[in-house]
Design an enzyme around this catalytic site. Structure first.
Site, PDB file in Angstrom:
ATOM      1  N   ARG A  97      13.122   2.694  -3.924  1.00  0.00           N
ATOM      2  CA  ARG A  97      12.465   3.261  -2.733  1.00  0.00           C
ATOM      3  C   ARG A  97      13.308   4.381  -2.126  1.00  0.00           C
ATOM      4  NH1 ARG A  97      11.792  -1.628   0.941  1.00  0.00           N
ATOM      5  NH2 ARG A  97      10.660  -0.271   2.367  1.00  0.00           N
ATOM      6  N   ARG A 145      17.148  -7.696   6.223  1.00  0.00           N
ATOM      7  CA  ARG A 145      15.834  -7.689   6.848  1.00  0.00           C
ATOM      8  C   ARG A 145      15.008  -8.917   6.454  1.00  0.00           C
ATOM      9  NH1 ARG A 145      12.525  -2.174   7.226  1.00  0.00           N
ATOM     10  NH2 ARG A 145      11.516  -2.628   5.255  1.00  0.00           N
ATOM     11  N   ARG A 197      10.759  -9.534   2.173  1.00  0.00           N
ATOM     12  CA  ARG A 197       9.605  -8.881   1.544  1.00  0.00           C
ATOM     13  C   ARG A 197       9.933  -8.527   0.102  1.00  0.00           C
ATOM     14  NH1 ARG A 197       8.099  -4.110   5.535  1.00  0.00           N
ATOM     15  NH2 ARG A 197       8.617  -2.942   3.681  1.00  0.00           N
ATOM     16  N   LYS A 252      12.243   2.804  11.214  1.00  0.00           N
ATOM     17  CA  LYS A 252      10.956   3.370  11.641  1.00  0.00           C
ATOM     18  C   LYS A 252      10.025   2.304  12.219  1.00  0.00           C
ATOM     19  CE  LYS A 252       9.658   5.112   7.658  1.00  0.00           C
ATOM     20  NZ  LYS A 252      10.762   4.654   6.789  1.00  0.00           N
ATOM     21  N   ARG A 271       4.092  10.837   3.113  1.00  0.00           N
ATOM     22  CA  ARG A 271       5.277  10.631   2.297  1.00  0.00           C
ATOM     23  C   ARG A 271       5.364  11.640   1.160  1.00  0.00           C
ATOM     24  NH1 ARG A 271       5.901   4.842   3.590  1.00  0.00           N
ATOM     25  NH2 ARG A 271       7.657   3.895   2.534  1.00  0.00           N
TER      26      ARG A 271
HETATM   27  P1  AMP Z   1       6.825   0.859   3.966  1.00  0.00           P
HETATM   28  O1  AMP Z   1       6.614  -0.454   4.640  1.00  0.00           O
HETATM   29  O2  AMP Z   1       6.382   2.030   4.785  1.00  0.00           O
HETATM   30  O3  AMP Z   1       8.239   1.036   3.471  1.00  0.00           O
HETATM   31  O4  AMP Z   1       5.884   0.861   2.665  1.00  0.00           O
HETATM   32  C1  AMP Z   1       5.993  -0.112   1.663  1.00  0.00           C
HETATM   33  C2  AMP Z   1       5.418   0.414   0.350  1.00  0.00           C
HETATM   34  O5  AMP Z   1       4.038   0.780   0.537  1.00  0.00           O
HETATM   35  C3  AMP Z   1       6.084   1.678  -0.177  1.00  0.00           C
HETATM   36  O6  AMP Z   1       7.254   1.404  -0.927  1.00  0.00           O
HETATM   37  C4  AMP Z   1       4.964   2.274  -1.026  1.00  0.00           C
HETATM   38  O7  AMP Z   1       4.831   1.591  -2.246  1.00  0.00           O
HETATM   39  C5  AMP Z   1       3.729   1.967  -0.204  1.00  0.00           C
HETATM   40  N1  AMP Z   1       3.411   3.045   0.770  1.00  0.00           N
HETATM   41  C6  AMP Z   1       3.476   2.992   2.135  1.00  0.00           C
HETATM   42  N2  AMP Z   1       3.097   4.148   2.681  1.00  0.00           N
HETATM   43  C7  AMP Z   1       2.784   4.970   1.654  1.00  0.00           C
HETATM   44  C8  AMP Z   1       2.345   6.320   1.571  1.00  0.00           C
HETATM   45  N3  AMP Z   1       2.184   7.076   2.692  1.00  0.00           N
HETATM   46  N4  AMP Z   1       2.115   6.848   0.341  1.00  0.00           N
HETATM   47  C9  AMP Z   1       2.289   6.104  -0.764  1.00  0.00           C
HETATM   48  N5  AMP Z   1       2.718   4.842  -0.771  1.00  0.00           N
HETATM   49  C10 AMP Z   1       2.971   4.254   0.431  1.00  0.00           C
END
Ligand code: AMP
Length: 219
Positions: A174, A130, A163, A16, A91
């Site tokens: 996740r 990654r 990360r 994404k 989400r």
């Molecule tokens: P991402 O980089 O989008 O995978 O997000 C990393 C982390 O941020 C996720 O594992 C969640 O802990 C938090 N996060 C990101 N977007 C959301 C969302 N829309 N709702 C809740 N937690 C989020």
């Protein structure tokens, strides 16, 4: 294109972020990544960041009320007048409903939801390799998108890192959270008639082409 409001859905590791970064130039709208916004808040030690961090570190979702305020503020920015490409939000069902309300209040509904489909083996391979730049946020992959100088960001030369939430335990959590809480949104948006399921396997350029075709943009 005139206005365009798009959501990218998909499991962690579906590509994404990579796709969003390359699509925004073609779509002419800003890329809004809830994960990037949260990571900025964590790095900046803001109140939101301090609260969000404990959830992010273990791969859980940050509570809806924290994320919703942050997104509402961001999509209210003047640069979002022509629309936006949302990556990582919504989400949960509650976030999807709240996004619908926010957009109704502004008079511009969501036009497209692109769900990237990738098989589990590929997801794990992508996440395991990654690397990211802690300074500018640029993403790399040790096999598929290696930096020119090993371990260093092409843009700013900073040493690349894994990360915290790309570590194996966290990744497993996740993926589980995605399956339980986020995947049901695919059905929700199918029923709204705005879902495009796109095959996320293959090279980033191929996937990009499929997405643009789905949303009717120019390559
Ligand atoms: P991402 O980089 O989008 O995978 O997000 C990393 C982390 O941020 C996720 O594992 C969640 O802990 C938090 N996060 C990101 N977007 C959301 C969302 N829309 N709702 C809740 N937690 C989020």
């Amino acid at each position: 294109m005139s206005e365009v409001r798009v959501v990218l859905l998909g499991p962690p590791g579906a590509g994404k972020g990579t796709q969003a970064k390359s699509l925004v130039a073609s779509l002419g709208v800003p890329h809004i990544s809830s994960g990037d916004l949260l990571r900025e808040a964590v790095t900046g030690l803001t109140e939101l960041g301090l609260e969000a961090r404990s959830y992010m570190d273990v791969g859980d979702l940050v509570p809806d009320e924290l994320v919703l305020g942050m997104i509402e503020k961001r999509i209210g920015g003047t640069d979002c007048a022509p629309g936006f490409l949302l990556d990582g939000f919504p989400r949960t069902q509650a976030q999807a409903a709240a996004l619908g309300d926010m957009l109704n209040a502004r008079g511009g509904p969501l036009e497209h939801v692109v769900a990237l489909a990738v098989n589990r083996t590929e997801v794990v391979e992508r996440l395991a390799g990654r690397r990211s730049c802690p300074d500018c946020g640029r993403l790399y992959h040790v096999r598929f998108e290696a930096p020119q100088n090993e371990g260093r960001c092409d843009g700013c030369g900073t040493e690349l890192v894994v990360r915290d939430d790309d570590r194996e335990e966290t990744v497993r959590q996740r993926v589980a959270v995605y399956e339980n809480r986020t995947a049901p949104l695919i059905e929700f948006y199918r029923q709204e008639g705005i879902l495009h399921e796109v095959n996320g396997s293959g090279s980033p350029a191929d996937v990009r082409g499929r997405i643009l075709e789905a949303v009717g943009g120019q390559a």
